[in-house]
Scaffold this motif. Structure first.
Motif, mmCIF file in Angstrom:
data_model
loop_
_atom_site.group_PDB
_atom_site.id
_atom_site.type_symbol
_atom_site.label_atom_id
_atom_site.label_comp_id
_atom_site.label_asym_id
_atom_site.label_seq_id
_atom_site.Cartn_x
_atom_site.Cartn_y
_atom_site.Cartn_z
ATOM 1 N N MET A 1 -59.431 -28.675 -14.306
ATOM 2 C CA MET A 1 -58.823 -28.845 -15.603
ATOM 3 C C MET A 1 -57.394 -29.353 -15.410
ATOM 4 S SD MET A 1 -58.433 -26.000 -18.560
ATOM 5 C CE MET A 1 -59.061 -26.543 -20.108
ATOM 6 N N PHE A 2 -56.979 -30.285 -16.247
ATOM 7 C CA PHE A 2 -55.627 -30.817 -16.170
ATOM 8 C C PHE A 2 -55.033 -30.884 -17.572
ATOM 9 C CE2 PHE A 2 -58.053 -34.582 -17.158
ATOM 10 C CZ PHE A 2 -57.217 -35.318 -17.982
ATOM 11 N N ALA A 3 -53.727 -31.122 -17.621
ATOM 12 C CA ALA A 3 -53.033 -31.280 -18.898
ATOM 13 C C ALA A 3 -51.895 -32.252 -18.706
ATOM 14 C CB ALA A 3 -52.504 -29.937 -19.390
ATOM 15 N N VAL A 4 -51.469 -32.868 -19.792
ATOM 16 C CA VAL A 4 -50.284 -33.721 -19.784
ATOM 17 C C VAL A 4 -49.263 -33.019 -20.658
ATOM 18 C CG1 VAL A 4 -49.334 -35.967 -20.389
ATOM 19 C CG2 VAL A 4 -51.632 -35.821 -19.444
ATOM 20 N N ILE A 5 -48.116 -32.664 -20.051
ATOM 21 C CA ILE A 5 -47.072 -31.965 -20.795
ATOM 22 C C ILE A 5 -45.852 -32.858 -20.921
ATOM 23 C CG2 ILE A 5 -47.835 -29.689 -20.074
ATOM 24 C CD1 ILE A 5 -45.509 -29.663 -18.071
ATOM 25 N N LYS A 6 -45.027 -32.536 -21.899
ATOM 26 C CA LYS A 6 -43.797 -33.283 -22.114
ATOM 27 C C LYS A 6 -42.635 -32.311 -22.019
ATOM 28 C CE LYS A 6 -41.485 -36.236 -25.468
ATOM 29 N NZ LYS A 6 -41.549 -36.796 -26.812
ATOM 30 N N THR A 7 -41.695 -32.602 -21.129
ATOM 31 C CA THR A 7 -40.492 -31.800 -20.982
ATOM 32 C C THR A 7 -39.375 -32.670 -20.437
ATOM 33 O OG1 THR A 7 -39.494 -29.853 -19.965
ATOM 34 C CG2 THR A 7 -41.190 -30.956 -18.691
ATOM 35 N N GLY A 8 -38.193 -32.462 -20.942
ATOM 36 C CA GLY A 8 -37.040 -33.226 -20.462
ATOM 37 C C GLY A 8 -37.143 -34.705 -20.745
ATOM 38 N N GLY A 9 -37.873 -35.091 -21.798
ATOM 39 C CA GLY A 9 -38.004 -36.501 -22.134
ATOM 40 C C GLY A 9 -38.990 -37.255 -21.262
ATOM 41 N N LYS A 10 -39.716 -36.550 -20.409
ATOM 42 C CA LYS A 10 -40.691 -37.192 -19.527
ATOM 43 C C LYS A 10 -42.039 -36.514 -19.700
ATOM 44 C CE LYS A 10 -37.207 -38.259 -16.131
ATOM 45 N NZ LYS A 10 -36.222 -37.363 -15.597
ATOM 46 N N GLN A 11 -43.093 -37.189 -19.254
ATOM 47 C CA GLN A 11 -44.438 -36.638 -19.335
ATOM 48 C C GLN A 11 -44.981 -36.447 -17.922
ATOM 49 O OE1 GLN A 11 -46.741 -39.285 -21.788
ATOM 50 N NE2 GLN A 11 -45.367 -39.047 -23.540
ATOM 51 N N TYR A 12 -45.676 -35.333 -17.716
ATOM 52 C CA TYR A 12 -46.211 -34.996 -16.408
ATOM 53 C C TYR A 12 -47.680 -34.628 -16.542
ATOM 54 C CZ TYR A 12 -41.253 -34.387 -15.302
ATOM 55 O OH TYR A 12 -39.912 -34.584 -15.135
ATOM 56 N N ARG A 13 -48.500 -35.126 -15.624
ATOM 57 C CA ARG A 13 -49.907 -34.714 -15.551
ATOM 58 C C ARG A 13 -49.960 -33.575 -14.554
ATOM 59 N NH1 ARG A 13 -54.612 -35.209 -12.548
ATOM 60 N NH2 ARG A 13 -56.497 -35.625 -13.761
ATOM 61 N N VAL A 14 -50.421 -32.403 -15.002
ATOM 62 C CA VAL A 14 -50.383 -31.220 -14.165
ATOM 63 C C VAL A 14 -51.759 -30.565 -14.101
ATOM 64 C CG1 VAL A 14 -47.955 -30.761 -14.635
ATOM 65 C CG2 VAL A 14 -49.684 -29.737 -16.092
ATOM 66 N N ALA A 15 -51.968 -29.819 -13.032
ATOM 67 C CA ALA A 15 -53.156 -28.986 -12.853
ATOM 68 C C ALA A 15 -52.677 -27.654 -12.275
ATOM 69 C CB ALA A 15 -54.145 -29.659 -11.913
ATOM 70 N N ALA A 16 -53.540 -26.674 -12.231
ATOM 71 C CA ALA A 16 -53.166 -25.367 -11.700
ATOM 72 C C ALA A 16 -52.721 -25.500 -10.248
ATOM 73 C CB ALA A 16 -54.340 -24.403 -11.809
ATOM 74 N N GLU A 17 -51.716 -24.732 -9.877
ATOM 75 C CA GLU A 17 -51.127 -24.677 -8.533
ATOM 76 C C GLU A 17 -50.357 -25.933 -8.141
ATOM 77 O OE1 GLU A 17 -50.999 -21.827 -6.770
ATOM 78 O OE2 GLU A 17 -52.042 -20.971 -8.493
ATOM 79 N N ASP A 18 -50.050 -26.832 -9.077
ATOM 80 C CA ASP A 18 -49.200 -27.985 -8.776
ATOM 81 C C ASP A 18 -47.750 -27.533 -8.714
ATOM 82 O OD1 ASP A 18 -51.279 -29.731 -8.708
ATOM 83 O OD2 ASP A 18 -50.823 -30.725 -10.606
ATOM 84 N N LYS A 19 -46.976 -28.151 -7.797
ATOM 85 C CA LYS A 19 -45.530 -27.923 -7.738
ATOM 86 C C LYS A 19 -44.863 -29.220 -8.154
ATOM 87 C CE LYS A 19 -45.436 -24.638 -3.940
ATOM 88 N NZ LYS A 19 -44.934 -24.396 -2.586
#
Length: 167
Positions: A1-19
């Motif tokens: 499972m993944f998600a795309v989040i928005k923080t600090g004016g940028k977008q990140y594609r993240v999954a569990a245990e990502d740093k």
């Protein structure tokens, strides 16, 4: 499972245990923070937000607060005797994604306990008189100045004169 989040004016594609490093977010190392602006939740079926997915959030653990490398902004106007030098270090937060939450769920994972450092073991010392001897000899050698080599002598000038100098 993944998600795309928005923080600090940028977008990140993240999954569990990502740093990942994101723009500075309030939180001390070890705290769990939540990102509410989730644009996409993916996996078996993809959910697109308009603009965000309602009820979805991403939980992350703050690992470190830091500052990036120094960037120099140097401005010069030629022939005007005008120069400006300014440095900048961008602050960032290092985070580890713990879980992706949907349907308004609360984070279940707590911050991982920090590992306690192993007790420092004493270095194995040789048995007998060697362990008791002070190492004074090594210190005296370090204090002594290195001997200088004598300067090489220049070759003597030839005593014969050229034909023009004789006249």
């Amino acid at each position: 499972m993944f998600a795309v989040i928005k923080t600090g004016g940028k977008q990140y594609r993240v999954a569990a245990e990502d740093k990942l490093k994101v723009e500075k977010v309030a939180g001390a190392p070890g705290e769990i923070i939540q990102f509410g602006e989730v644009l996409v939740v993916g996996g078996d079926n993809v959910t697109l937000g308009s603009p965000t997915v309602s009820g979805a959030s991403v939980a992350a653990e703050v690992l470190d607060q830091g500052r990036g490398p120094k960037v120099i902004a140097f401005k010069k106007r030629r022939r005007k005797n005008s120069r400006r030098k300014r440095g900048h270090r961008q602050e960032f937060t290092l985070i580890r994604i713990t879980e992706i939450l949907t349907d308004g769920a609360k984070p279940t994972v707590t911050a991982r306990p920090k590992r306690e450092p192993k007790p420092a073991e004493t270095a194995a010392q040789p048995a007998g008189d060697e362990a008791e001897k002070p190492k004074a000899k090594a210190k005296t050698k370090a204090k002594a100045a290195p001997a200088k080599k004598p300067a090489a002598k220049k070759p003597a000038a030839a005593k014969s004169k050229s034909k023009r100098q004789k006249k």
